[in-house]
Design a protein around this motif. Sequence first.
Motif, PDB file in Angstrom:
ATOM      1  N   THR A  52      -4.990 -13.045  -4.071  1.00 33.03           N
ATOM      2  CA  THR A  52      -4.086 -12.676  -2.975  1.00 33.03           C
ATOM      3  C   THR A  52      -2.685 -12.438  -3.512  1.00 33.03           C
ATOM      4  O   THR A  52      -2.184 -13.181  -4.351  1.00 33.03           O
ATOM      5  N   TRP A  53      -2.064 -11.391  -2.959  1.00 31.41           N
ATOM      6  CA  TRP A  53      -0.694 -11.045  -3.327  1.00 31.41           C
ATOM      7  C   TRP A  53       0.147 -11.133  -2.063  1.00 31.41           C
ATOM      8  O   TRP A  53      -0.042 -10.375  -1.122  1.00 31.41           O
ATOM      9  N   GLU A  54       1.080 -12.047  -2.071  1.00 23.96           N
ATOM     10  CA  GLU A  54       1.937 -12.275  -0.900  1.00 23.96           C
ATOM     11  C   GLU A  54       3.353 -11.813  -1.223  1.00 23.96           C
ATOM     12  O   GLU A  54       3.943 -12.241  -2.205  1.00 23.96           O
ATOM     13  N   THR A  55       3.877 -10.923  -0.394  1.00 23.86           N
ATOM     14  CA  THR A  55       5.277 -10.509  -0.477  1.00 23.86           C
ATOM     15  C   THR A  55       5.886 -10.642   0.914  1.00 23.86           C
ATOM     16  O   THR A  55       5.178 -10.921   1.887  1.00 23.86           O
ATOM     17  N   PHE A  56       7.193 -10.432   1.015  1.00 25.34           N
ATOM     18  CA  PHE A  56       7.831 -10.506   2.333  1.00 25.34           C
ATOM     19  C   PHE A  56       7.449  -9.304   3.200  1.00 25.34           C
ATOM     20  O   PHE A  56       7.615  -9.334   4.407  1.00 25.34           O
ATOM     21  N   LEU A  57       6.923  -8.228   2.597  1.00 22.23           N
ATOM     22  CA  LEU A  57       6.524  -7.048   3.343  1.00 22.23           C
ATOM     23  C   LEU A  57       5.058  -7.085   3.776  1.00 22.23           C
ATOM     24  O   LEU A  57       4.722  -6.599   4.846  1.00 22.23           O
ATOM     25  N   PHE A  58       4.201  -7.614   2.926  1.00 28.78           N
ATOM     26  CA  PHE A  58       2.769  -7.590   3.219  1.00 28.78           C
ATOM     27  C   PHE A  58       2.057  -8.693   2.453  1.00 28.78           C
ATOM     28  O   PHE A  58       2.603  -9.313   1.553  1.00 28.78           O
ATOM     29  N   SER A  59       0.817  -8.861   2.830  1.00 28.47           N
ATOM     30  CA  SER A  59      -0.089  -9.753   2.123  1.00 28.47           C
ATOM     31  C   SER A  59      -1.360  -8.960   1.849  1.00 28.47           C
ATOM     32  O   SER A  59      -1.909  -8.321   2.748  1.00 28.47           O
ATOM     33  N   TYR A  60      -1.806  -8.993   0.588  1.00 28.84           N
ATOM     34  CA  TYR A  60      -2.996  -8.215   0.225  1.00 28.84           C
ATOM     35  C   TYR A  60      -3.965  -9.119  -0.522  1.00 28.84           C
ATOM     36  O   TYR A  60      -3.582  -9.837  -1.447  1.00 28.84           O
ATOM     37  N   THR A  61      -5.229  -9.054  -0.112  1.00 32.09           N
ATOM     38  CA  THR A  61      -6.290  -9.800  -0.782  1.00 32.09           C
ATOM     39  C   THR A  61      -7.315  -8.807  -1.303  1.00 32.09           C
ATOM     40  O   THR A  61      -7.835  -7.988  -0.549  1.00 32.09           O
TER      41      THR A  61
END
Length: 180
Positions: A52-61
Amino acid sequence: MSTQHKTTSKEPKQISTKGISSSLLTGSIIALLIIITPYLFYSYESFPDSQTWETFLFSYTTQKYGKINVLAWTLIGKLIPLFLLTIWFLTCKHWWYHAILVPIAMYVFQLVGAANFDIQFIDEVEIWFLIPIMAIIVPLVYLIRAKIFASMHNPTLEEIEYELQNKKNIFTHFRDLFRN
Protein backbone atom coordinates in the motif's frame (compact mmCIF):
# COMPACT_ATOMS: atom_id res chain seq x y z
CA MET A 1 25.96 58.08 -70.94
CA SER A 2 26.50 56.73 -67.53
CA THR A 3 27.69 53.26 -66.90
CA GLN A 4 26.84 51.56 -63.73
CA HIS A 5 29.18 49.01 -62.35
CA LYS A 6 27.64 46.18 -60.43
CA THR A 7 29.74 44.76 -57.74
CA THR A 8 29.44 41.08 -57.31
CA SER A 9 31.03 40.84 -53.94
CA LYS A 10 29.56 38.13 -51.86
CA GLU A 11 28.45 39.31 -48.51
CA PRO A 12 28.59 36.81 -45.68
CA LYS A 13 25.23 35.29 -44.84
CA GLN A 14 23.64 36.65 -41.77
CA ILE A 15 22.91 33.78 -39.44
CA SER A 16 20.17 34.38 -36.98
CA THR A 17 21.54 34.15 -33.48
CA LYS A 18 17.98 33.76 -32.24
CA GLY A 19 17.55 30.59 -34.33
CA ILE A 20 20.91 29.23 -33.21
CA SER A 21 20.23 29.91 -29.54
CA SER A 22 16.77 28.34 -29.80
CA SER A 23 18.23 25.25 -31.46
CA LEU A 24 21.01 25.10 -28.89
CA LEU A 25 18.52 25.36 -26.04
CA THR A 26 16.28 22.64 -27.51
CA GLY A 27 19.26 20.36 -28.11
CA SER A 28 20.56 20.97 -24.61
CA ILE A 29 17.20 20.11 -23.06
CA ILE A 30 16.96 16.91 -25.12
CA ALA A 31 20.55 15.96 -24.16
CA LEU A 32 19.79 16.62 -20.49
CA LEU A 33 16.66 14.47 -20.64
CA ILE A 34 18.64 11.62 -22.20
CA ILE A 35 21.42 11.98 -19.64
CA ILE A 36 19.05 11.78 -16.66
CA THR A 37 17.25 8.63 -17.86
CA PRO A 38 19.35 6.29 -15.66
CA TYR A 39 18.35 8.38 -12.64
CA LEU A 40 14.74 8.30 -13.75
CA PHE A 41 14.94 4.52 -14.12
CA TYR A 42 16.30 4.02 -10.61
CA SER A 43 13.61 6.28 -9.15
CA TYR A 44 11.56 3.11 -8.57
CA GLU A 45 13.71 2.62 -5.45
CA SER A 46 12.06 5.66 -3.88
CA PHE A 47 8.64 3.99 -3.97
CA PRO A 48 7.44 2.13 -0.86
CA ASP A 49 8.49 -1.45 -0.28
CA SER A 50 4.98 -2.40 0.75
CA GLN A 51 1.69 -3.33 -0.86
CA THR A 52 0.00 0.00 0.00
CA TRP A 53 1.11 3.50 -0.88
CA GLU A 54 -0.42 6.25 1.23
CA THR A 55 -0.07 9.92 0.32
CA PHE A 56 -2.09 13.00 1.29
CA LEU A 57 -3.69 12.87 -2.19
CA PHE A 58 -4.53 9.18 -2.51
CA SER A 59 -4.07 5.70 -1.21
CA TYR A 60 -3.15 2.90 -3.60
CA THR A 61 -2.93 -0.83 -2.94
CA THR A 62 -1.39 -3.10 -5.54
CA GLN A 63 -3.00 -6.48 -6.05
CA LYS A 64 -0.89 -8.12 -8.69
CA TYR A 65 2.67 -6.96 -8.09
CA GLY A 66 2.87 -7.51 -4.34
CA LYS A 67 4.85 -4.33 -3.66
CA ILE A 68 4.56 -0.79 -4.97
CA ASN A 69 8.25 -0.58 -5.89
CA VAL A 70 7.88 -3.70 -8.09
CA LEU A 71 4.96 -2.03 -9.87
CA ALA A 72 7.06 1.15 -10.27
CA TRP A 73 10.02 -0.89 -11.57
CA THR A 74 7.78 -2.57 -14.16
CA LEU A 75 6.16 0.65 -15.36
CA ILE A 76 9.40 2.65 -15.42
CA GLY A 77 11.06 -0.23 -17.30
CA LYS A 78 8.51 0.37 -20.06
CA LEU A 79 8.40 4.17 -19.86
CA ILE A 80 12.15 4.85 -20.19
CA PRO A 81 12.63 2.97 -23.51
CA LEU A 82 9.36 4.48 -24.77
CA PHE A 83 10.63 7.92 -23.82
CA LEU A 84 14.01 7.40 -25.54
CA LEU A 85 12.41 5.95 -28.68
CA THR A 86 10.01 8.89 -28.85
CA ILE A 87 12.92 11.35 -28.64
CA TRP A 88 14.68 9.38 -31.37
CA PHE A 89 11.56 9.42 -33.57
CA LEU A 90 11.02 13.16 -33.11
CA THR A 91 14.65 14.09 -33.78
CA CYS A 92 15.60 11.54 -36.46
CA LYS A 93 16.35 13.01 -39.87
CA HIS A 94 16.78 9.72 -41.77
CA TRP A 95 14.32 8.50 -44.39
CA TRP A 96 13.50 5.37 -42.36
CA TYR A 97 12.44 7.14 -39.16
CA HIS A 98 8.86 5.79 -39.49
CA ALA A 99 10.24 2.34 -38.67
CA ILE A 100 10.84 3.59 -35.11
CA LEU A 101 7.05 3.63 -34.69
CA VAL A 102 7.01 -0.18 -34.48
CA PRO A 103 9.03 -0.45 -31.23
CA ILE A 104 7.20 2.62 -29.91
CA ALA A 105 3.88 0.85 -30.47
CA MET A 106 5.26 -2.30 -28.85
CA TYR A 107 6.25 -0.40 -25.69
CA VAL A 108 2.89 1.39 -25.59
CA PHE A 109 1.09 -1.96 -25.69
CA GLN A 110 3.43 -3.35 -23.03
CA LEU A 111 2.88 -0.31 -20.82
CA VAL A 112 -0.89 -0.61 -21.11
CA GLY A 113 -0.62 -4.33 -20.38
CA ALA A 114 1.59 -3.74 -17.34
CA ALA A 115 -0.75 -1.08 -15.97
CA ASN A 116 -3.87 -3.16 -16.56
CA PHE A 117 -4.16 -5.50 -13.59
CA ASP A 118 -6.82 -7.70 -15.16
CA ILE A 119 -4.42 -9.21 -17.70
CA GLN A 120 -2.87 -12.45 -16.51
CA PHE A 121 0.17 -12.49 -18.78
CA ILE A 122 2.19 -9.42 -19.71
CA ASP A 123 4.35 -9.10 -22.85
CA GLU A 124 2.83 -12.12 -24.58
CA VAL A 125 0.05 -10.91 -26.89
CA GLU A 126 1.34 -7.48 -27.91
CA ILE A 127 2.82 -8.88 -31.10
CA TRP A 128 -0.67 -9.59 -32.40
CA PHE A 129 -1.63 -5.95 -31.88
CA LEU A 130 1.54 -4.84 -33.67
CA ILE A 131 0.73 -6.70 -36.89
CA PRO A 132 -1.72 -4.03 -38.20
CA ILE A 133 0.73 -1.27 -37.28
CA MET A 134 3.58 -3.09 -39.00
CA ALA A 135 1.33 -3.73 -42.02
CA ILE A 136 1.11 0.04 -42.47
CA ILE A 137 4.61 1.13 -41.47
CA VAL A 138 6.71 -1.50 -43.30
CA PRO A 139 5.23 -0.76 -46.76
CA LEU A 140 5.44 2.98 -46.01
CA VAL A 141 9.15 2.72 -45.21
CA TYR A 142 9.75 0.55 -48.28
CA LEU A 143 7.82 3.00 -50.48
CA ILE A 144 9.94 5.88 -49.22
CA ARG A 145 13.09 3.84 -49.86
CA ALA A 146 11.92 2.91 -53.35
CA LYS A 147 11.17 6.55 -54.21
CA ILE A 148 14.60 7.64 -52.99
CA PHE A 149 16.25 4.80 -54.91
CA ALA A 150 14.31 5.63 -58.08
CA SER A 151 15.13 9.32 -57.84
CA MET A 152 18.81 8.53 -57.41
CA HIS A 153 19.14 5.92 -60.16
CA ASN A 154 16.39 6.66 -62.75
CA PRO A 155 16.55 3.32 -64.57
CA THR A 156 15.69 3.21 -68.25
CA LEU A 157 12.92 1.04 -69.66
CA GLU A 158 15.51 -1.34 -71.09
CA GLU A 159 17.08 -1.84 -67.66
CA ILE A 160 13.68 -2.50 -66.09
CA GLU A 161 12.80 -4.96 -68.88
CA TYR A 162 16.12 -6.74 -68.46
CA GLU A 163 15.52 -7.09 -64.70
CA LEU A 164 12.05 -8.50 -65.27
CA GLN A 165 13.24 -11.02 -67.87
CA ASN A 166 16.06 -12.38 -65.72
CA LYS A 167 14.84 -15.28 -63.65
CA LYS A 168 15.93 -14.94 -60.05
CA ASN A 169 15.15 -16.90 -56.96
CA ILE A 170 13.48 -15.30 -53.94
CA PHE A 171 16.77 -14.81 -52.09
CA THR A 172 18.28 -12.88 -54.99
CA HIS A 173 15.22 -10.62 -55.16
CA PHE A 174 15.40 -10.03 -51.43
CA ARG A 175 19.12 -9.25 -51.60
CA ASP A 176 18.55 -6.85 -54.52
CA LEU A 177 15.87 -4.98 -52.60
CA PHE A 178 18.30 -4.04 -49.88
CA ARG A 179 21.53 -3.52 -51.74
CA ASN A 180 22.89 -0.01 -52.05
